[in-house]
Design a protein around this motif. Sequence first.
Motif, mmCIF file in Angstrom:
data_model
loop_
_atom_site.group_PDB
_atom_site.id
_atom_site.type_symbol
_atom_site.label_atom_id
_atom_site.label_comp_id
_atom_site.label_asym_id
_atom_site.label_seq_id
_atom_site.Cartn_x
_atom_site.Cartn_y
_atom_site.Cartn_z
ATOM 1 N N THR A 244 0.811 -1.225 0.000
ATOM 2 C CA THR A 244 0.000 0.000 0.000
ATOM 3 C C THR A 244 0.839 1.267 0.000
ATOM 4 O O THR A 244 0.305 2.360 -0.178
ATOM 5 N N ARG A 246 3.189 4.150 -1.392
ATOM 6 C CA ARG A 246 3.445 4.768 -2.679
ATOM 7 C C ARG A 246 4.862 5.329 -2.673
ATOM 8 O O ARG A 246 5.278 6.001 -1.742
ATOM 9 N N SER A 331 -2.004 9.450 -6.789
ATOM 10 C CA SER A 331 -1.645 9.179 -8.181
ATOM 11 C C SER A 331 -1.508 7.683 -8.437
ATOM 12 O O SER A 331 -1.065 6.932 -7.570
ATOM 13 N N GLU A 332 -1.871 7.275 -9.644
ATOM 14 C CA GLU A 332 -1.700 5.876 -10.047
ATOM 15 C C GLU A 332 -0.562 5.714 -11.055
ATOM 16 O O GLU A 332 -0.255 4.599 -11.467
ATOM 17 N N SER A 333 0.042 6.824 -11.445
ATOM 18 C CA SER A 333 1.128 6.758 -12.435
ATOM 19 C C SER A 333 2.460 6.486 -11.741
ATOM 20 O O SER A 333 2.571 6.563 -10.514
#
Length: 341
Positions: A244, A246, A331-333
């Motif tokens: 989890t 990032r 963000s997912e990038s």
Amino acid sequence: MITFSATTVLVLALIAAVVLSIGVWAYSTANRLDRLHVRSDQSWQALDSALARRAVVARAVALAIADADQAKRLSALAAHAERACRTDRETVENQLSGALSVVDIGELAPQLVAELADAEARVLIARRFHNDAVRDTLALRTRRSVRLLHIAGTAPLPTYFEITERVTPAASTGLEVDTVRTSARIVLLDENDRVLLMRGNDPATPDISFWFTIGGGVEPGESLRAAAVRELWEETGYEANPATLRGPIWRRVAVFPFNRELIRAEELFYVLRVTAFDPKPGNFTTIERRSITGNQWCTPADIIALDQSGETVYPYHLDELLPAAIAAVASESELEVASIR
């Protein structure tokens, strides 16, 4: 009128699918190579800056030593290192390393010893990051499929940078020098974008308090993510899944005294959002029981107030960095690692 059999249509469809797949692969590989080249270029710029800073410190050391010939040679080598072209840089920097290695640091003021230790630690870590970036780039560039399709274009191959690594003793300061320690840290955000900070002090100077993010040193054989969630549980009692996290989003290189050791740390920061909770230590170490004295969920205004009160917050300018951490956690990038202080 031209007609096609089902077999012909199928073959044409398969050919089109193969061509499309190759095109997609070539496009994604080219983008990845571009990012790797950018990373290599940026890592070289960071290494170049670290080497330049070491040259500045070397000149200061030259002014502080009594042996005139040694001082003159050290100053000349530092100046040569600053002017050397890329092809000669390794040779010149190794000569400077050799000259620094024979300096009697007993002649130097403790602050200058610490400056030299900091400069050499930054060179060491920047060189390793640069060589890691070069290795990753070359691994992709030298694949047969990449070479056959000329995906890299005319971009020059990046090159490794090899210089002698040396640990600067600090006996004259009363400090024992630690090796470079890798630390994993977490910017822990709650639902209101507050960050959890720990309050602590150096056991050697218990009257001076400071604030810092969750985290600590990576143990042998432990991954960065595993270290980060272990430290999170030890310091707050919160159990998190490593997947989890990032990041890492930031990288910080620091040299500082702690518990009568000179710590050289490379810190990598992850970010994690949780629902606010009351932190309770899960398993403080002996040194943490002596050095950690409190915690607080902080807004940017709180961080500014703590700094202004004389209790420094690490990393520096965390109030200005928080928006980037908040954006990263949503963000997912793919995230870029930024260097911070």
